[in-house]
Design a protein around this motif. Sequence first.
Motif, PDB file in Angstrom:
ATOM      1  N   PRO A   1       0.781  -1.233   0.000  1.00 36.50           N
ATOM      2  CA  PRO A   1       0.000   0.000   0.000  1.00 36.50           C
ATOM      3  C   PRO A   1       0.817   1.289   0.000  1.00 36.50           C
ATOM      4  N   GLY A   2       2.050   1.232   0.516  1.00 42.09           N
ATOM      5  CA  GLY A   2       2.883   2.435   0.532  1.00 42.09           C
ATOM      6  C   GLY A   2       2.574   3.377   1.673  1.00 42.09           C
TER       7      GLY A   2
ATOM      8  N   GLN B   1       0.187   3.848  10.690  1.00 40.59           N
ATOM      9  CA  GLN B   1       0.262   5.176  11.315  1.00 40.59           C
ATOM     10  C   GLN B   1       0.069   6.301  10.293  1.00 40.59           C
ATOM     11  N   GLY B   2      -0.212   5.915   9.039  1.00 38.95           N
ATOM     12  CA  GLY B   2      -0.419   6.915   8.004  1.00 38.95           C
ATOM     13  C   GLY B   2       0.859   7.449   7.392  1.00 38.95           C
ATOM     14  N   GLU B   3       1.971   6.809   7.700  1.00 37.91           N
ATOM     15  CA  GLU B   3       3.263   7.255   7.174  1.00 37.91           C
ATOM     16  C   GLU B   3       3.553   6.537   5.854  1.00 37.91           C
ATOM     17  N   LYS B   4       4.041   7.302   4.893  1.00 44.12           N
ATOM     18  CA  LYS B   4       4.337   6.730   3.588  1.00 44.12           C
ATOM     19  C   LYS B   4       5.668   5.983   3.621  1.00 44.12           C
ATOM     20  N   TYR B   5       5.754   4.933   2.820  1.00 47.73           N
ATOM     21  CA  TYR B   5       7.018   4.230   2.644  1.00 47.73           C
ATOM     22  C   TYR B   5       7.209   3.903   1.169  1.00 47.73           C
ATOM     23  N   LYS B   6       8.429   3.573   0.828  1.00 55.15           N
ATOM     24  CA  LYS B   6       8.803   3.422  -0.580  1.00 55.15           C
ATOM     25  C   LYS B   6       8.285   2.109  -1.171  1.00 55.15           C
ATOM     26  N   VAL B   7       7.688   2.209  -2.339  1.00 56.16           N
ATOM     27  CA  VAL B   7       7.297   1.059  -3.157  1.00 56.16           C
ATOM     28  C   VAL B   7       7.865   1.308  -4.556  1.00 56.16           C
ATOM     29  N   PRO B   8       8.612   0.372  -5.133  1.00 53.44           N
ATOM     30  CA  PRO B   8       8.784  -1.022  -4.700  1.00 53.44           C
ATOM     31  C   PRO B   8       9.669  -1.197  -3.475  1.00 53.44           C
ATOM     32  N   HIS B   9       9.487  -2.335  -2.837  1.00 55.71           N
ATOM     33  CA  HIS B   9      10.385  -2.783  -1.778  1.00 55.71           C
ATOM     34  C   HIS B   9      11.651  -3.276  -2.471  1.00 55.71           C
ATOM     35  N   MET B  10      12.719  -2.528  -2.295  1.00 53.89           N
ATOM     36  CA  MET B  10      13.964  -2.853  -3.009  1.00 53.89           C
ATOM     37  C   MET B  10      15.134  -2.777  -2.041  1.00 53.89           C
ATOM     38  N   GLY B  11      15.787  -3.913  -1.855  1.00 52.15           N
ATOM     39  CA  GLY B  11      16.959  -3.937  -0.995  1.00 52.15           C
ATOM     40  C   GLY B  11      16.994  -5.157  -0.097  1.00 52.15           C
TER      41      GLY B  11
ATOM     42  N   VAL C   1      13.178  -7.287  -4.574  1.00 51.50           N
ATOM     43  CA  VAL C   1      12.782  -6.256  -5.542  1.00 51.50           C
ATOM     44  C   VAL C   1      11.352  -6.577  -5.972  1.00 51.50           C
ATOM     45  N   HIS C   2      10.367  -5.907  -5.374  1.00 50.99           N
ATOM     46  CA  HIS C   2       8.972  -6.224  -5.723  1.00 50.99           C
ATOM     47  C   HIS C   2       8.044  -5.131  -5.208  1.00 50.99           C
ATOM     48  N   SER C   3       6.886  -5.032  -5.856  1.00 53.53           N
ATOM     49  CA  SER C   3       5.841  -4.090  -5.447  1.00 53.53           C
ATOM     50  C   SER C   3       4.601  -4.799  -4.928  1.00 53.53           C
ATOM     51  N   PHE C   4       4.508  -6.104  -5.159  1.00 55.17           N
ATOM     52  CA  PHE C   4       3.355  -6.893  -4.742  1.00 55.17           C
ATOM     53  C   PHE C   4       3.797  -7.957  -3.751  1.00 55.17           C
ATOM     54  N   TYR C   5       2.917  -8.264  -2.811  1.00 50.14           N
ATOM     55  CA  TYR C   5       3.234  -9.281  -1.810  1.00 50.14           C
ATOM     56  C   TYR C   5       2.031 -10.189  -1.628  1.00 50.14           C
ATOM     57  N   MET C   6       2.267 -11.378  -1.087  1.00 48.84           N
ATOM     58  CA  MET C   6       1.228 -12.384  -1.003  1.00 48.84           C
ATOM     59  C   MET C   6       0.409 -12.226   0.279  1.00 48.84           C
TER      60      MET C   6
ATOM     61  N   ALA D   1       9.629 -11.595   5.799  1.00 46.96           N
ATOM     62  CA  ALA D   1      10.373 -10.381   6.115  1.00 46.96           C
ATOM     63  C   ALA D   1       9.377  -9.310   6.535  1.00 46.96           C
ATOM     64  N   ASP D   2       9.836  -8.341   7.305  1.00 45.84           N
ATOM     65  CA  ASP D   2       8.997  -7.205   7.683  1.00 45.84           C
ATOM     66  C   ASP D   2       9.360  -6.012   6.806  1.00 45.84           C
ATOM     67  N   TYR D   3       8.383  -5.530   6.059  1.00 48.71           N
ATOM     68  CA  TYR D   3       8.551  -4.273   5.328  1.00 48.71           C
ATOM     69  C   TYR D   3       7.222  -3.519   5.431  1.00 48.71           C
ATOM     70  N   HIS D   4       6.968  -3.023   6.648  1.00 53.57           N
ATOM     71  CA  HIS D   4       5.717  -2.345   6.973  1.00 53.57           C
ATOM     72  C   HIS D   4       4.522  -3.295   6.913  1.00 53.57           C
ATOM     73  N   GLU D   5       4.647  -4.349   6.172  1.00 51.17           N
ATOM     74  CA  GLU D   5       3.693  -5.442   6.114  1.00 51.17           C
ATOM     75  C   GLU D   5       4.485  -6.730   6.348  1.00 51.17           C
ATOM     76  N   ARG D   6       3.798  -7.805   6.678  1.00 50.68           N
ATOM     77  CA  ARG D   6       4.471  -9.099   6.725  1.00 50.68           C
ATOM     78  C   ARG D   6       4.584  -9.609   5.292  1.00 50.68           C
ATOM     79  N   VAL D   7       5.799  -9.664   4.792  1.00 51.33           N
ATOM     80  CA  VAL D   7       6.046 -10.066   3.408  1.00 51.33           C
ATOM     81  C   VAL D   7       6.498 -11.527   3.383  1.00 51.33           C
ATOM     82  N   PRO D   8       5.660 -12.447   2.890  1.00 49.94           N
ATOM     83  CA  PRO D   8       6.095 -13.835   2.778  1.00 49.94           C
ATOM     84  C   PRO D   8       7.353 -13.943   1.908  1.00 49.94           C
ATOM     85  N   GLY D   9       8.407 -14.497   2.486  1.00 49.90           N
ATOM     86  CA  GLY D   9       9.670 -14.596   1.763  1.00 49.90           C
ATOM     87  C   GLY D   9       9.938 -15.973   1.205  1.00 49.90           C
TER      88      GLY D   9
END
Length: 212
Positions: free
Chosen positions: A109-110, A114-124, A149-154, A166-174
């Motif tokens: 969602p980006g 807390q309403g704070e923006k984060y970078k999409v794609p998730h890269m790094g 390196v992705h913009s979509f997560y499961m 992994a944690d990237y503001h959301e729980r990202v299935p790795g």
Amino acid sequence: MIAIIDYGMGNLHSVSQALERLGYDYVITDSKEQIELAAGVILPGVGAFGDAMKQLKETGLDQVIQEITTSGKPLLGICLGMQLLFESSEEGGEWEGLSLLKGKAKRLPGVNTQGEKYKVPHMGWNKLHYKQAAHPLLEGIEEGYTYFVHSFYMTGLDEEELIAYADYHERVPGVVGRNNVLGMQFHPEKSGQTGIQLLANFGKLCEGVKVG
């Protein structure tokens, strides 16, 4: 031998280099016959979900992948290739996937809770946290960092199919999987020693598999 499926949308060179470094025989192919002769199969992927599914269906490789699953041979989806293993994606519309695992690809969602923006794609680089530390893919590997390196997560996964996240503001299935169907959202071939060991563990799963 491990077959890397070539459907025009994969990072074939880096994956094949990693297998070569590990000493595994491999073939890059779109041939059903060659894939059937492999002990294990890798489905890579870079690009859009809908385009990838269209390519798989037009070439008949979607049916080949279904047959691989039924045969019990190890199948590993990487990055977009992992997302294709699931039921659907909302990338650029609504698209059906291979439905080998339960879940849907949704755009990060980006904006966090807390309403704070984060970078999409998730890269790094991001650290993996294990849900199934005893899984054969994770054998001999401590929780380490891998390259995403992705913009979509499961989302909507069966929790029993989540191996690591992994944690990237959301729980990202790795790392995901059920029986012989496995997936990695990150690029193991670009993830240093952790990624190489993950690929080596996949190679071990392929050893001794009856082919033909």
